[in-house]
Motif scaffolding. Structure first.
Motif, PDB file in Angstrom:
ATOM      1  N   TRP A 112      -5.733   5.229  -7.647  1.00  4.63           N
ATOM      2  CA  TRP A 112      -5.600   6.028  -6.429  1.00  4.63           C
ATOM      3  C   TRP A 112      -6.985   6.213  -5.828  1.00  4.63           C
ATOM      4  O   TRP A 112      -7.948   6.509  -6.542  1.00  4.63           O
ATOM      5  N   PHE A 149       0.912   5.431   0.172  1.00 11.81           N
ATOM      6  CA  PHE A 149       0.084   6.491   0.765  1.00 11.81           C
ATOM      7  C   PHE A 149       0.732   7.836   0.483  1.00 11.81           C
ATOM      8  O   PHE A 149       1.961   7.965   0.564  1.00 11.81           O
ATOM      9  N   TYR A 182      -4.429   6.628  -1.375  1.00 10.08           N
ATOM     10  CA  TYR A 182      -3.604   5.420  -1.330  1.00 10.08           C
ATOM     11  C   TYR A 182      -3.888   4.600  -2.568  1.00 10.08           C
ATOM     12  O   TYR A 182      -4.890   4.787  -3.256  1.00 10.08           O
ATOM     13  N   ARG A 183      -2.984   3.664  -2.847  1.00  6.75           N
ATOM     14  CA  ARG A 183      -3.220   2.678  -3.898  1.00  6.75           C
ATOM     15  C   ARG A 183      -2.540   1.384  -3.490  1.00  6.75           C
ATOM     16  O   ARG A 183      -1.612   1.375  -2.694  1.00  6.75           O
ATOM     17  N   VAL A 218      -5.078   5.086   9.647  1.00  5.62           N
ATOM     18  CA  VAL A 218      -4.418   6.250   9.052  1.00  5.62           C
ATOM     19  C   VAL A 218      -4.184   7.297  10.141  1.00  5.62           C
ATOM     20  O   VAL A 218      -5.064   7.562  10.952  1.00  5.62           O
ATOM     21  N   ILE A 221       0.167   5.263   7.137  1.00  4.70           N
ATOM     22  CA  ILE A 221      -0.894   4.281   6.976  1.00  4.70           C
ATOM     23  C   ILE A 221      -0.343   2.906   7.365  1.00  4.70           C
ATOM     24  O   ILE A 221       0.837   2.628   7.128  1.00  4.70           O
ATOM     25  N   VAL A 224       0.856  -1.178   0.000  1.00  4.51           N
ATOM     26  CA  VAL A 224       0.000   0.000   0.000  1.00  4.51           C
ATOM     27  C   VAL A 224       0.895   1.232   0.000  1.00  4.51           C
ATOM     28  O   VAL A 224       1.808   1.350   0.827  1.00  4.51           O
TER      29      VAL A 224
END
Length: 116
Positions: free
Chosen positions: A36, A4, A17-18, A67, A52, A2
């Protein structure tokens, strides 16, 4: 994996985030990236940082994201945290229960005299 990021445009900041799927032993994403995804209710116009982490709250279910971000207003900084339901294919991730102010002061700090 992940990833962020916090963006600091004019006006209110935003965070996204992705997710990268199937990381190999060299750290490369093998099965692509999610889009995203924005995190709702950010509320900060100036951030001093954030992070995150993934956590399993219920066994067998998808992890959620915890988060943290540090708001940097003209006065004292504030730490805020929220639990976020991870989503992979829509524009906005919902915070669960909203943002909570962390219960400790950031300045002035409370170290005894002579400690650092």
């Amino acid at each position: 994996m992940v990833v962020f990021a916090i963006d600091n445009p004019p006006g209110e900041n935003n965070a996204r985030y992705r997710v990268g799927w199937n990381i190999d032993d060299q750290g490369a994403v093998r099965n692509g990236w999610s889009p995203w995804v924005g995190i709702d209710g950010w509320g900060s116009w100036e951030d001093a940082g954030g992070g995150i982490a993934l956590a399993m709250f219920v066994a067998g279910r998808r992890p959620r994201a915890v988060v943290l971000h540090v708001d940097n207003p003209p006065q004292r900084n504030n730490g805020l945290n929220a639990v976020v339901e991870l989503v992979l294919d829509i524009d906005q991730a919902q915070t669960l229960g909203g943002w909570r102010l962390l219960p400790w002061p950031s300045w002035p700090c409370c170290f005894p005299t002579g400690a650092s």
